[in-house]
Design a protein around this motif. Structure first.
Motif, short mmCIF file in Angstrom:
data_model
loop_
_atom_site.label_atom_id
_atom_site.label_comp_id
_atom_site.label_asym_id
_atom_site.label_seq_id
_atom_site.Cartn_x
_atom_site.Cartn_y
_atom_site.Cartn_z
N LYS A 11 0.97 -0.97 0.25
CA LYS A 11 0.32 -0.19 0.27
C LYS A 11 1.29 1.01 0.24
CE LYS A 11 -4.05 -2.44 2.38
NZ LYS A 11 -4.59 -2.47 4.30
N TYR A 51 -12.02 -2.82 -3.49
CA TYR A 51 -12.91 -3.01 -1.93
C TYR A 51 -14.11 -2.60 -2.24
CZ TYR A 51 -8.11 -2.49 0.28
OH TYR A 51 -6.86 -2.79 1.11
N PHE A 59 -15.70 2.77 7.73
CA PHE A 59 -14.24 3.37 6.77
C PHE A 59 -13.77 3.75 5.41
CE2 PHE A 59 -13.82 -0.82 7.90
CZ PHE A 59 -13.22 -2.10 7.54
N ARG A 87 -1.12 -14.35 4.50
CA ARG A 87 -1.80 -13.78 5.26
C ARG A 87 -1.16 -14.30 6.26
NH1 ARG A 87 -6.66 -10.75 4.14
NH2 ARG A 87 -7.44 -11.39 5.63
N THR A 93 -5.06 -7.53 10.70
CA THR A 93 -5.79 -6.49 10.32
C THR A 93 -4.95 -4.98 10.65
OG1 THR A 93 -7.76 -7.67 9.03
CG2 THR A 93 -7.22 -5.26 8.81
N ARG A 104 2.80 -6.82 9.12
CA ARG A 104 2.62 -5.71 10.03
C ARG A 104 2.45 -5.81 11.46
NH1 ARG A 104 -3.47 -7.39 7.59
NH2 ARG A 104 -3.87 -6.06 5.30
N ARG A 112 -5.29 1.38 10.04
CA ARG A 112 -5.70 1.37 8.47
C ARG A 112 -4.26 1.57 7.61
NH1 ARG A 112 -9.45 4.64 7.70
NH2 ARG A 112 -8.49 6.28 8.75
N ASN A 114 -1.81 -0.22 7.06
CA ASN A 114 -1.23 -1.17 8.09
C ASN A 114 -0.08 -2.19 6.23
OD1 ASN A 114 -3.17 -2.33 5.47
ND2 ASN A 114 -4.37 -3.77 7.22
N HIS A 117 -1.22 -5.58 1.70
CA HIS A 117 -3.19 -6.55 1.20
C HIS A 117 -2.65 -7.58 1.08
CE1 HIS A 117 -6.87 -7.70 -0.03
NE2 HIS A 117 -6.27 -7.94 -1.68
N GLY A 118 -3.08 -8.51 1.59
CA GLY A 118 -2.92 -10.29 0.22
C GLY A 118 -4.38 -10.45 0.42
N1 LIG Z 1 -11.66 -0.13 11.70
C1 LIG Z 1 -11.36 0.01 10.62
N2 LIG Z 1 -10.77 1.06 10.55
C2 LIG Z 1 -9.73 2.00 9.27
N3 LIG Z 1 -9.55 0.68 8.53
C3 LIG Z 1 -9.94 0.03 8.89
C4 LIG Z 1 -10.99 -0.62 9.71
N4 LIG Z 1 -11.06 -2.11 9.41
C5 LIG Z 1 -10.08 -2.43 8.21
N5 LIG Z 1 -9.82 -1.41 7.57
C6 LIG Z 1 -8.68 -0.91 6.52
O1 LIG Z 1 -9.23 -1.53 5.30
C7 LIG Z 1 -8.41 -2.66 4.66
C8 LIG Z 1 -9.16 -3.96 4.39
O2 LIG Z 1 -10.01 -4.17 5.52
P1 LIG Z 1 -9.80 -5.52 5.86
O3 LIG Z 1 -11.30 -6.21 6.75
O4 LIG Z 1 -10.58 -6.06 4.05
O5 LIG Z 1 -9.16 -6.44 5.78
P2 LIG Z 1 -7.64 -7.37 5.53
O6 LIG Z 1 -7.86 -8.12 5.25
O7 LIG Z 1 -7.00 -7.40 6.77
O8 LIG Z 1 -6.95 -6.05 4.60
P3 LIG Z 1 -6.89 -6.62 3.52
O9 LIG Z 1 -8.25 -6.67 2.77
O10 LIG Z 1 -6.24 -4.57 2.45
O11 LIG Z 1 -5.96 -7.28 2.46
C9 LIG Z 1 -7.62 -3.40 6.00
O12 LIG Z 1 -6.48 -3.43 5.90
C10 LIG Z 1 -7.34 -1.88 6.92
O13 LIG Z 1 -6.43 -0.24 5.69
#
Ligand SMILES: Nc1ncnc2c1ncn2[C@@H]1O[C@H](COP(=O)(O)OP(=O)(O)OP(=O)(O)O)[C@@H](O)[C@H]1O
Length: 150
Positions: A11, A51, A59, A87, A93, A104, A112, A114, A117-118
């Motif tokens: 990211k 997304y 968010f 992962r 997350t 991470r 956010r 973090n 992404h995977g």
């Molecule tokens: N509660 C939250 N507040 C702010 N940002 C969030 C929150 N939850 C998730 N995100 C952001 O949205 C992204 C996508 O959320 P998701 O629930 O798919 O998590 P993930 O599967 O761990 O991450 P990714 O899809 O990016 O690999 C997260 O990686 C993070 O950047």
């Protein structure tokens, strides 16, 4: 042998913080094989498509703002169980819950921002690879494969 593939994205914060080499190195050293790589700026509509599953989350808007705030590194990685193992290399997350040793856990603080992404499942990996690499991944076989698998 057809191997599992996953979509991994560094990211904008990972790029800005100089973690591209570190992250690619972790996947490479694990034994996974790079099958696609591009450095791109994504447009808002594209990020919203990536997304789409999260569009109802509160968010979502800030997430999309963040993803389009700078270039990202989009990759396809291949290997046995690469979706689940990828992962695990990434962590959970929220970086606060991610143990040291994960990407991470080692480099992130904010939920956010973090870094990476995977794909979360084989089906989403297939969808995401088709979205980011419509031309298809690169077909090649790593010469070290016999030293990684029996
Ligand atoms: N509660 C939250 N507040 C702010 N940002 C969030 C929150 N939850 C998730 N995100 C952001 O949205 C992204 C996508 O959320 P998701 O629930 O798919 O998590 P993930 O599967 O761990 O991450 P990714 O899809 O990016 O690999 C997260 O990686 C993070 O950047």
């Amino acid at each position: 042998m057809t191997m599992e593939q996953t979509f991994i994205m560094i990211k904008p914060d990972g790029v800005q913080r100089g973690l591209i080499g570190e992250i690619i190195g972790r996947f490479e050293k694990k034994g996974f094989s790079l099958k696609g790589l591009k450095f791109v700026n994504v447009e808002r509509a594209f990020a919203e498509k990536h997304y789409a599953d999260l569009s109802s989350r509160p968010f979502f808007g800030l997430l999309v703002d963040y993803i389009i705030s700078g270039p990202v590194v989009a990759m396809v990685w291949e290997g046995k169980n690469v979706v689940v193992t990828g992962r695990k290399l990434i962590g959970t997350t929220n970086p606060a819950d991610s143990p040291p040793g994960t990407i991470r856990g080692d480099y992130g603080i904010h939920i956010r921002r973090n870094i990476i992404h995977g794909s979360d499942a084989v089906e989403s990996a297939t969808k995401e690879i088709a979205l980011w690499f419509p031309e298809g991944p690169i077909a090649w076989e790593s010469a070290i494969e016999p030293w990684i698998y029996e």
